[in-house]
Design a protein around this motif. Structure first.
Motif, short mmCIF file in Angstrom:
data_model
loop_
_atom_site.label_atom_id
_atom_site.label_comp_id
_atom_site.label_asym_id
_atom_site.label_seq_id
_atom_site.Cartn_x
_atom_site.Cartn_y
_atom_site.Cartn_z
N LYS A 173 15.65 54.84 -5.02
CA LYS A 173 16.05 55.95 -4.15
C LYS A 173 14.98 56.23 -3.10
O LYS A 173 15.28 56.45 -1.92
N GLU A 174 13.72 56.21 -3.52
CA GLU A 174 12.63 56.44 -2.58
C GLU A 174 12.64 55.40 -1.46
O GLU A 174 12.51 55.74 -0.27
N GLU A 175 12.82 54.12 -1.83
CA GLU A 175 12.86 53.07 -0.82
C GLU A 175 14.03 53.26 0.14
O GLU A 175 13.91 53.00 1.34
N ALA A 176 15.18 53.72 -0.39
CA ALA A 176 16.35 53.96 0.46
C ALA A 176 16.07 55.08 1.46
O ALA A 176 16.51 55.00 2.62
N ILE A 177 15.34 56.11 1.03
CA ILE A 177 15.02 57.22 1.94
C ILE A 177 14.06 56.76 3.03
O ILE A 177 14.24 57.07 4.21
#
Length: 317
Positions: A173-177
């Motif tokens: 999720k962090e990478e997607a943000i």
């Protein structure tokens, strides 16, 4: 309730050789978990052990302790959880070292299903992600109303940000943000730990850093870390990008003949039953709910996830 994280060291689960109950017996047990009385003819699978590959967030919060104890009381069989990042949990299941997996990275779950390693996925529960950091909020993240803006603010200020860096659902999720924000984190202000959520929160607290956390783990640890929420997820009116759904699925016995499919389905049946969902709903930390049941909702999705193209040619005739 755990108040800090000690992630189980990554290791492949070694299953014990046990006598297995027949499929009919476990089916009776599943029926029992969906509404039979305590002694109303339930079958037992005493002597079995369920191998569960799961995420650190379900383990760190203590939720699994409560669910697994109730499952063992009902069925007479223990659950052996191996808590890792979602990527490692899925890889463990791909290698046949788990009977069932409970994770929270839908794209990775879908790939696992499409590749034929998983069957009978169910939406189980959800919470959300929050952006946390030091109370004085040196980067001004609390002024942001979107996750991408919050990450941009951190990057522009070059404020210390601690990443799990472990291929977990939270890390994905962090990478997607970061990708949606169009930012590339790096330099000395960005630290990748390769650790679980609890250890990441502890490190961020000690370093006066920001991080992305699942709400459940943060709430269970908040009294032991010097961090505050600066951007809420959708549970508290924040952006939908921070939604955090969990799925549960059995490992496909056609791929790995050693997995205990019947016992896995008994566990899935219990976790998604009214009793299991009530345990999820009632699990709190200092009066705050950590997870929200999804299998029993006002708009339930009863149809199981089926990969595209599953239907054989003969079935079209």
């Amino acid at each position: 309730m755990r108040v800090y994280s000690n992630v189980i060291p990554y290791m492949e689960y070694r299953r014990r050789t046990v006598l297995r109950a027949g499929a009919a017996g476990v089916a009776t047990a599943v029926a029992g978990c969906l509404g039979r009385g305590e002694n109303d003819g339930e079958a037992s699978v005493v002597g079995e052990e369920l191998a569960l590959a799961t995420t650190t967030s379900t383990y760190d919060t203590g939720l699994l302790d409560e669910i697994n104890a109730a499952f063992q009381e009902r069925f007479g069989t223990p659950v052996a959880p191996n808590a890792q990042g979602t990527g490692q949990a899925i890889e463990s299941a791909r290698n046949g070292n788990a009977d069932v997996i409970l994770v929270h990275a839908r794209s990775q779950e879908d790939e696992f299903m499409r590749d034929g390693y998983g069957v009978n996925r169910r939406g189980l529960m959800f919470n959300d992600f929050v952006v946390v950091g030091p109370s004085d909020d040196p980067a001004g993240v609390s002024d942001a109303d979107q996750a991408t803006a919050a990450f941009d603010t951190v990057a522009n200020a070059e404020a210390t940000f601690v990443s799990r860096g472990d291929d977990s659902g939270t890390h994905s999720k962090e990478e997607a943000i970061w990708a949606e924000a169009g930012a590339e984190p790096g330099d000395e202000w960005y630290q990748e730990l390769g650790q679980g959520m609890g250890d990441t929160l502890n490190h961020a607290s000690e370093a006066g850093a920001y991080t992305l956390a699942d709400r459940g783990t943060f709430l269970s640890m908040r009294d032991n870390v010097d961090l505050e929420i600066h951007l809420q997820g959708p549970i508290e009116g924040g952006p939908e990008l921070l939604a955090n759904p969990y799925g549960i699925m059995a490992v496909n016995p056609e791929v790995h003949s050693n997995v205990n499919y019947q016992l896995a389905m008994a566990y899935i049946g219990f976790f998604t039953s009214p009793e299991g969902q009530e345990l999820i709903e009632g699990y709190t930390s200092e009066g705050e709910q950590l997870f929200y049941p999804e299998a029993l909702s006002e708009d339930p999705q009863f149809q199981q996830y089926v990969p595209e193209g599953w239907q054989s040619e003969s079935s079209d005739e």
